[in-house]
Enzyme design. Structure first.
Site, PDB file in Angstrom:
ATOM      1  N   LYS A 129       0.820  -1.242   0.050  1.00 41.43           N
ATOM      2  CA  LYS A 129       0.044   0.064   0.040  1.00 41.43           C
ATOM      3  C   LYS A 129       1.032   1.371  -0.112  1.00 41.43           C
ATOM      4  O   LYS A 129       2.139   1.168   0.369  1.00 41.43           O
ATOM      5  CB  LYS A 129      -0.925   0.026   1.364  1.00 41.43           C
ATOM      6  CG  LYS A 129      -2.017  -0.914   1.279  1.00 41.43           C
ATOM      7  CD  LYS A 129      -2.707  -0.892   2.639  1.00 41.43           C
ATOM      8  CE  LYS A 129      -3.876  -1.898   2.649  1.00 41.43           C
ATOM      9  NZ  LYS A 129      -5.033  -1.607   1.619  1.00 41.43           N
ATOM     10  N   ARG A 140     -10.381 -11.959   2.055  1.00 34.89           N
ATOM     11  CA  ARG A 140     -11.102 -12.764   1.541  1.00 34.89           C
ATOM     12  C   ARG A 140     -10.100 -14.153   1.509  1.00 34.89           C
ATOM     13  O   ARG A 140     -10.798 -15.324   1.622  1.00 34.89           O
ATOM     14  CB  ARG A 140     -11.534 -12.533  -0.109  1.00 34.89           C
ATOM     15  CG  ARG A 140     -10.319 -12.009  -1.127  1.00 34.89           C
ATOM     16  CD  ARG A 140     -10.814 -11.465  -2.130  1.00 34.89           C
ATOM     17  NE  ARG A 140     -10.788 -10.085  -1.849  1.00 34.89           N
ATOM     18  CZ  ARG A 140     -11.297  -9.304  -2.736  1.00 34.89           C
ATOM     19  NH1 ARG A 140     -11.375  -9.484  -3.974  1.00 34.89           N
ATOM     20  NH2 ARG A 140     -11.286  -7.888  -2.210  1.00 34.89           N
TER      21      ARG A 140
HETATM   22  N1  BES Z   1      -8.123  -3.861   4.452  1.00 34.68           N
HETATM   23  C1  BES Z   1      -8.373  -3.367   3.096  1.00 34.68           C
HETATM   24  C2  BES Z   1      -9.617  -2.700   2.961  1.00 34.68           C
HETATM   25  C3  BES Z   1      -9.632  -1.425   3.471  1.00 34.68           C
HETATM   26  C4  BES Z   1      -9.258  -0.224   2.799  1.00 34.68           C
HETATM   27  C5  BES Z   1     -10.310  -1.185   4.787  1.00 34.68           C
HETATM   28  C6  BES Z   1      -9.287   1.097   3.586  1.00 34.68           C
HETATM   29  C7  BES Z   1     -10.242   0.076   5.434  1.00 34.68           C
HETATM   30  C8  BES Z   1      -9.998   1.351   4.686  1.00 34.68           C
HETATM   31  C9  BES Z   1      -8.323  -4.713   2.173  1.00 34.68           C
HETATM   32  O1  BES Z   1      -7.382  -5.886   2.659  1.00 34.68           O
HETATM   33  C10 BES Z   1      -7.588  -4.347   0.812  1.00 34.68           C
HETATM   34  O2  BES Z   1      -6.569  -3.872   0.977  1.00 34.68           O
HETATM   35  N2  BES Z   1      -8.550  -4.267  -0.088  1.00 34.68           N
HETATM   36  C11 BES Z   1      -7.996  -3.757  -1.495  1.00 34.68           C
HETATM   37  C12 BES Z   1      -8.801  -5.002  -2.322  1.00 34.68           C
HETATM   38  C13 BES Z   1      -8.215  -4.671  -3.670  1.00 34.68           C
HETATM   39  C14 BES Z   1      -6.676  -5.038  -3.882  1.00 34.68           C
HETATM   40  C15 BES Z   1      -9.092  -5.549  -4.611  1.00 34.68           C
HETATM   41  C16 BES Z   1      -8.781  -2.601  -1.627  1.00 34.68           C
HETATM   42  O3  BES Z   1      -9.967  -2.392  -1.098  1.00 34.68           O
HETATM   43  O4  BES Z   1      -8.269  -1.605  -2.369  1.00 34.68           O
HETATM   44 MN    MN Z   2      -5.499  -5.524   2.075  1.00 32.03          MN
END
Ligand code: BES
Ligand code: MN
Ligand code: ZN
Length: 489
Positions: free
Chosen positions: A273, A347
């Site tokens: 990230k 997931r």
């Molecule tokens: N934990 C994150 C989702 C999240 C994002 C929660 C912002 C709270 C605030 C999750 O694991 C994630 O990174 N999801 C990705 C999925 C994508 C790679 C398909 C996302 O939402 O960008």
């Molecule tokens: Mn994630």
């Protein structure tokens, strides 16, 4: 701060407290307790209203001191808006604002008559229970990793005027669960590791009646073929834990299973990230924290239900041994998954945890997860995302959320979206492209829950408030507890 909530039957004017909390409607109408105090003190409150010093606009706060014939030194008058429009949302808002105004003292002991108010579409028991929860919510302060103050100050005791001890008790049980949920969410990720969550679960099993715990380590998960779950933890020095809590309030019914995403920190892994705001990924275990909170609240309530809490706890880190984009893993269910993005890790841990849930033959399975940023784009922070193929379950959960003002909004889980998860290299891919990200995450989970009465709550937005002064909200525990209480009834 530890607030003792005690029910109270005294007359407001004779109540020995440092501050009385009383309501005032807009246009000068007074609720019964306020009118009674006004009468006893010779109309001093009405006089202040007429002089314009006291108002009844929603959340307007005024303090009066040393009213004649009133035992309490101070009276906090809280604006309630129009008498005919006291909605559930406004009531909760008003109670929270009143307690926030008092939290730092100087009053140590407060007594509130707000629980006597008639709230639109809600009964008296609701008003008492929700008063306790709203007060505890407003007074919660995180201090686990702050220097302790020399001597405690601020509000220490709250009395609520009611005869309904049962509802006070219920509110307190739920508030304790919420406090557990918020505290775990707020703890920093160097402390709140998978092993820490397992320790907390063991402690809960010791402290709470009818609660048992079982923790599976990496080797045990390996033996069950939970390779998607284990794969996420590969890059971390903190070993994964599969935590199973069970509250047995009955042996006569099939259990409800709650499955909570417990990513104690989500860097994204090799699909790392960006730096800005990454600290907020400590909240990526808020689903797990709400499962812990639900077990705690149910046990304290003594609900006649059988509740299984399943928490896959991992840390998602990049490392030489971390899983990489393109890896294919075989899940416990036998389905293979192509990990196209290591940041779609929630997931991956949930699919194996959901498969594990089958062994308990649950009547209903609900997973709670901070699963997608896309859910925040779609719904913002006010609603949790609800996905299920079971319309009756959707209706139950949506109604529970409305009842306690912890609302969810349903998104479709149509099979049409499933094509977005197709790949040549495995049975399913772990990402579905740029469209409908919250839904394709739900669709991924749906592939592992066939035949189960299952719903998915995406709480990425609702579980925490943003920024340095934000924090875990304790949601969606109110919704879950309302639904569980209805299951028990
Ligand atoms: N934990 C994150 C989702 C999240 C994002 C929660 C912002 C709270 C605030 C999750 O694991 C994630 O990174 N999801 C990705 C999925 C994508 C790679 C398909 C996302 O939402 O960008
Ligand atoms: Mn994630
Ligand atoms: Zn995550």
């Amino acid at each position: 701060m530890n607030i003792e909530v005690v029910s109270l039957k005294a007359q407001p004017a004779q109540c020995v407290a440092d501050v009385l909390i009383l309501g005032v409607f807009e246009r000068g109408a007074l609720p019964a307790a306020t009118a009674e105090v006004d009468l006893v003190c010779g109309g001093a409150i009405r006089a202040r209203i007429e002089a314009g010093d006291v108002g009844g606009k929603p959340k307007q706060l005024t303090k009066l001191y040393d009213l004649p014939n009133v035992a309490a030194k101070r009276v906090l008058l809280v604006g309630l808006g129009e008498a005919s429009q006291l909605s559930a949302a406004r009531y909760l808002d008003v109670v929270r604002e009143a307690l926030k105004a008092l939290r730092n003292g100087p009053a140590r002991k407060a007594a509130s008559w707000l629980a006597e108010l008639a709230v639109q579409g809600r009964d008296a028991a609701w008003a008492v229970r929700e008063h306790v929860i709203a007060a505890e919510t407003a007074l919660y302060r995180y201090d686990a990793t702050r220097r302790k103050p020399e001597k405690p100050d601020g509000l220490a005791e709250l009395a609520i005027a009611t005869h309904d001890e049962t509802s006070v008790h219920a509110g307190r049980a739920i508030a304790h669960g919420m406090r557990r949920t918020r505290e775990l969410g707020n703890l920093p990720p160097n402390i709140c590791t998978p092993l820490h969550l397992a320790d907390v679960a063991r402690q809960m099993a010791r402290d709470l009646t009818n609660v048992e715990v079982d923790v599976l380590d990496r080797a045990q998960m390996q033996a069950l073929n939970m390779n998607a779950l284990i794969g996420v933890a590969r890059g971390s020095a903190n070993p994964p834990q599969l935590i199973v809590l069970r509250y047995r309030g009955t042996r006569e019914r099939k259990p409800v299973a709650l499955v909570g995403k417990g990513v104690t920190f989500d860097t994204g892994g090799i699909s790392i990230k960006p730096a800005a705001g990454m600290d907020e990924m400590k909240y990526d275990m808020c689903g797990a924290a709400s499962v812990f909170g639900a077990i705690e609240a149910s046990a304290r309530l003594g609900l006649p239900i059988d509740l299984i809490g399943i928490v896959p706890a991992v840390e998602n880190m990049p490392d030489g041994d971390a899983s990489r984009p393109g890896d294919v893993v075989t899940t416990m269910s036998g389905l293979t998954v192509e990990v196209l993005n290591t940041d779609a890790e929630g997931r991956l841990i949930l699919c194996d945890a959901l498969t594990y849930a089958r062994r308990f033959e649950p009547e209903t399975v609900i997973d709670i997860a901070t699963l997608t940023g896309a859910c925040i784009v779609a719904l913002g922070k006010h609603a949790s995302g609800l996905m299920t193929k079971h319309d009756d379950l959707a209706d139950e959960l949506l109604a529970a959320g409305v009842e306690v003002h912890d609302r969810a909004w349903r998104l479709p889980l149509w099979d049409d979206y499933q094509t977005q998860l197709e790949t040549s290299f495995a049975d399913v891919a772990n990402i579905g492209g740029k469209n409908a990200g919250a839904i394709t995450a739900g669709c991924f989970l749906a592939r592992f829950t066939e035949g189960l009465r299952w719903a998915h709550l995406d709480v990425a937005g609702s579980a925490s408030d943003e920024g340095r002064k934000g924090g875990a909200t304790g949601r969606p525990l109110p919704l879950l507890m309302q639904w569980l209480m209805q299951q028990a009834a």
